[in-house]
Design a protein around this motif. Structure first.
Motif, mmCIF file in Angstrom:
data_model
loop_
_atom_site.group_PDB
_atom_site.id
_atom_site.type_symbol
_atom_site.label_atom_id
_atom_site.label_comp_id
_atom_site.label_asym_id
_atom_site.label_seq_id
_atom_site.Cartn_x
_atom_site.Cartn_y
_atom_site.Cartn_z
ATOM 1 N N CYS A 1 78.019 28.969 62.878
ATOM 2 C CA CYS A 1 77.115 28.268 63.798
ATOM 3 C C CYS A 1 76.733 26.915 63.199
ATOM 4 N N ARG A 2 76.289 26.036 64.069
ATOM 5 C CA ARG A 2 75.862 24.714 63.571
ATOM 6 C C ARG A 2 74.492 24.804 62.936
ATOM 7 N N PHE A 3 73.630 25.543 63.576
ATOM 8 C CA PHE A 3 72.246 25.633 63.092
ATOM 9 C C PHE A 3 71.867 27.092 62.861
ATOM 10 N N CYS A 4 71.036 27.260 61.862
ATOM 11 C CA CYS A 4 70.569 28.609 61.571
ATOM 12 C C CYS A 4 69.035 28.564 61.555
ATOM 13 N N VAL A 5 68.403 29.410 62.347
ATOM 14 C CA VAL A 5 66.934 29.420 62.416
ATOM 15 C C VAL A 5 66.426 30.747 61.859
ATOM 16 N N MET A 6 65.639 30.648 60.820
ATOM 17 C CA MET A 6 65.070 31.846 60.216
ATOM 18 C C MET A 6 63.716 32.131 60.871
ATOM 19 N N ALA A 7 63.726 33.103 61.773
ATOM 20 C CA ALA A 7 62.483 33.544 62.424
ATOM 21 C C ALA A 7 62.155 34.923 61.860
ATOM 22 N N THR A 8 62.189 34.986 60.538
ATOM 23 C CA THR A 8 62.166 36.279 59.845
ATOM 24 C C THR A 8 60.757 36.825 59.615
ATOM 25 N N GLY A 9 59.733 36.021 59.941
ATOM 26 C CA GLY A 9 58.358 36.530 59.859
ATOM 27 C C GLY A 9 57.719 36.315 58.499
ATOM 28 N N CYS A 10 56.408 36.060 58.539
ATOM 29 C CA CYS A 10 55.641 35.853 57.300
ATOM 30 C C CYS A 10 55.213 37.178 56.686
ATOM 31 N N LEU A 11 55.051 38.195 57.528
ATOM 32 C CA LEU A 11 54.543 39.492 57.056
ATOM 33 C C LEU A 11 55.478 40.582 57.563
ATOM 34 N N SER A 12 56.746 40.476 57.169
ATOM 35 C CA SER A 12 57.731 41.431 57.671
ATOM 36 C C SER A 12 58.450 42.160 56.549
ATOM 37 N N ALA A 13 58.139 41.816 55.296
ATOM 38 C CA ALA A 13 58.774 42.513 54.169
ATOM 39 C C ALA A 13 57.704 43.342 53.454
ATOM 40 N N PRO A 14 57.569 44.613 53.823
ATOM 41 C CA PRO A 14 56.517 45.430 53.205
ATOM 42 C C PRO A 14 56.762 45.588 51.707
ATOM 43 N N THR B 1 82.858 21.873 56.847
ATOM 44 C CA THR B 1 82.792 21.985 58.311
ATOM 45 C C THR B 1 81.412 21.603 58.853
ATOM 46 N N GLY B 2 80.415 21.573 57.975
ATOM 47 C CA GLY B 2 79.044 21.304 58.436
ATOM 48 C C GLY B 2 78.488 22.475 59.235
ATOM 49 N N ARG B 3 79.014 23.670 58.988
ATOM 50 C CA ARG B 3 78.558 24.848 59.737
ATOM 51 C C ARG B 3 78.073 25.945 58.795
ATOM 52 N N TRP B 4 77.241 26.803 59.340
ATOM 53 C CA TRP B 4 76.763 27.968 58.598
ATOM 54 C C TRP B 4 77.654 29.167 58.910
ATOM 55 N N ALA B 5 77.881 29.985 57.900
ATOM 56 C CA ALA B 5 78.565 31.268 58.106
ATOM 57 C C ALA B 5 77.526 32.356 57.861
#
Ligand SMILES: Cc1cc2nc3c(=O)[nH]c(=O)nc-3n(C[C@H](O)[C@H](O)[C@H](O)COP(=O)(O)OP(=O)(O)OC[C@H]3O[C@@H](n4cnc5c(N)ncnc54)[C@H](O)[C@@H]3O)c2cc1C
Length: 542
Positions: free
Chosen positions: A140-153, A125-129
């Motif tokens: 979704c068509r696009f997935c953006v990871m804005a998960t942070g550089c310093l967010s996993a303690p 499908t060319g889509r993300w689940a």
């Protein structure tokens, strides 16, 4: 806050999923909506703001002056927002994030209390689940990871016996909203990185006694924080566009750290001392900009390190403690310099003691406190200021699969590989904001985030205009970029420290220099060139 955005969305289909509701996720959502795309932000926390939501430890604040550490995408937002201090405290930064969400009506598309657990690319499908811990299943068509550089303690489980401790304990990156009252308590602070350096003076002013457990000392420079100077604000407002532009043309995206024209060896020792003294008086990262070779040349660097060592000995009365606090095993700047308010002077207090873990490593946390190879230190409370699994930690926690079901975790088993820190070969239509391989943590992150979000939005719009199905970095382009990131890092002093830039703070993590040190302008120009050439280095499927 609108309730609509807090309810699980269940099964749904949209253009873009954004993971993370920090400064990056918020601006990403705003941009996407402006372009007419449907999007949803999933945020694990019960509020937005990312770093400034989670890090509520005493003394938490920016180490880049607030005038510079702020969004610049909207003129009115810039005009209306007033910072109260030179270096804004956490609570004000959190209020700012919420103000942005209110002002741009972002709430309906933000889902809080929701952790993304998986993201899987479907080649047919060319889509993300995308799956969440609340049972949402969104394509979704696009997935953006804005998960942070310093967010996993990093977990306190790294310290054996932590689960047996009878008192209270907290990680600085997961501080309780209600705050902590240390009055009358004996406290252990484990770690002496940026968070500890901000927290220790404030905890020491409250507690009965604080024992600081130091593995590696850090270089710290004074913030000279205080109420923001109205004259500085007036000047900033008058010249804001020019100043913002100047900042974007510096390597670190920070105007006041602009590099001196001269190399250190061109100055006499007296001139060097005067230059460092002037920048010490100004405060913050400015010190590292005194000469243009401080991050390139170890001898030049040593002159700045010596200056700080002397300052530590001037401030700290006990010469043995001063010596222990003086970093000697790596160049200044090779680990992010800390910016403090009264850190070194805190060690002159009668109720503060320092334990050097190179002399007596921690053996275990006990029910009563902290036991080193030499003695047991009984305490009422432990503060774990032990940092983060930086840059890859948050992504590692998500089951991300790309073409052929390949897992991102496997693709990165020998260290993260990206194209420009923005895309990963084998993972079409997946974007990272400030990912490894981009300037990210070596830059003013407010500047880095906006540049990334703008680039990603342009790319998504470009794809939409062409009705193209998928965009993906090629292996060749990725390899070339990774080689370039390493090559540039190796021309600097950065690899000479066991830092989190290299993953050295996490046992078993591959040693790869993750951020791009070539400088923000060089990097931005490269990104723009790639886009101008029709996303050179990427394959685009119709
Ligand atoms: C104590 C501290 C001080 C800092 N000071 C500065 C500074 O002065 N200057 C500077 O430039 N930078 C600073 N930084 C770096 C800071 O992280 C960035 O400036 C910026 O806030 C990053 O924004 P972000 O949106 O990219 O990431 P974050 O603010 O980290 O936000 C990411 C969000 O993603 C969420 N998330 C992660 N994984 C998932 C998942 N699977 N599902 C759902 N949600 C998820 C997290 O809960 C988090 O809220 C500091 C960092 C720390 C920790």
């Amino acid at each position: 806050m609108s309730e609509a955005g807090s309810k699980p969305i269940g099964a749904a289909s949209m253009d873009v999923v954004v993971v993370g509701g920090g400064f990056a996720g918020l601006y990403m959502l705003h941009k996407l909506r402006g372009l007419g795309f449907s999007a949803r932000v999933f945020e694990a926390g019960s509020g937005i703001g990312g770093t400034w939501f989670w890090n509520r430890y005493p003394g938490a604040r920016v180490d880049i002056q607030s005038l510079e550490y702020s969004y610049q995408f909207d003129e009115e937002l810039q005009q209306e927002w007033q910072w109260s201090e030179r270096y804004a405290p956490q609570a004000e930064l959190l209020t700012y994030a919420n103000h942005v969400a209110d002002r741009f009506n972002l709430w309906p598309d933000i889902q809080l209390n929701t952790r993304v657990t998986g993201a899987h690319f479907n080649e047919d499908t060319g889509r993300w689940a995308v799956e969440t811990d609340k049972g949402d299943e969104v394509t979704c068509r696009f997935c953006v990871m804005a998960t942070g550089c310093l967010s996993a303690p990093k977990g306190d489980a790294e310290l054996p016996g932590s689960e047996t401790f009878r008192g209270d304990s907290w990680h600085t990156g997961r501080w309780p909203e209600a705050g902590v009252d240390f009055t009358g308590k004996t406290v252990a602070v484990i770690g002496t990185g940026s968070s500890a350096i901000q927290a220790i003076p404030i905890i020491a002013a409250q507690a009965d006694h604080v024992t600081v457990f130091q593995r590696t000392p850090n270089f710290s420079v004074p913030a000279h924080n205080g109420p923001i100077d109205p004259a500085v604000v007036a000047d900033w407002e008058k010249n804001r566009d020019a100043y913002r532009k100047e900042a974007r043309e510096t390597g670190f995206g920070i105007r006041y750290v602009s590099m001196g024209e001269q190399a250190a060896h061109e100055a006499t020792p007296e001139e060097q001392k005067a230059a460092y003294e002037e920048r010490w008086r100004y405060g913050g990262f400015a010190l590292l900009g005194a000469y243009n070779d401080l991050i390139l040349d170890r001898d030049a660097n040593a002159t700045a390190a010596k200056f700080v060592h002397e300052k530590i000995h001037e401030i700290v009365k006990d010469p043995q403690v001063a010596e222990k606090l003086s970093p000697k095993t790596y160049p200044i700047g090779a680990k992010r310099i800390c910016v403090d308010t009264g850190y070194y002077a805190t060690f002159n207090r009668d109720n503060v003691s320092l334990v050097d873990l190179t002399e007596e490593p921690i053996e275990t946390i006990t029910p009563a406190g902290v036991k080193t190879g030499v003695e047991e230190y009984p305490v009422d409370a432990i503060v774990y200021a032990i940092g983060f699994d930086a840059m890859t930690g948050a992504l590692d926690k998500i089951d991300i699969t790309g073409r052929g079901g390949a897992k991102l975790k496997d693709a990165w088993s020998a260290g993260p590989k990206t194209y420009l820190g923005l895309m990963v070969a084998g993972f079409p239509n997946l974007f990272l904001v400030t990912g490894p391989g981009s300037p990210s943590v070596l830059c003013n992150m407010a500047v880095a985030i906006e540049q990334h979000v703008d680039w990603i939005s342009d790319c998504i719009r470009w794809m939409g205009d062409r009705q193209a199905r998928a965009i993906e970095a090629t292996e060749d382009a990725q390899e070339a970029w990774v080689a370039h990131v390493n090559e540039v890092a190796n021309t600097t002093i950065y690899p000479f420290a066991n830092s989190w830039y290299l993953g050295a703070n996490v046992p078993g993590k591959p040693r790869v220099f993750m951020p791009y040190i070539g400088g923000f302008p060089v990097y931005r120009d490269k990104c723009n060139e790639v886009a101008a050439k029709g996303y050179e280095g990427c394959t685009v499927a119709a």
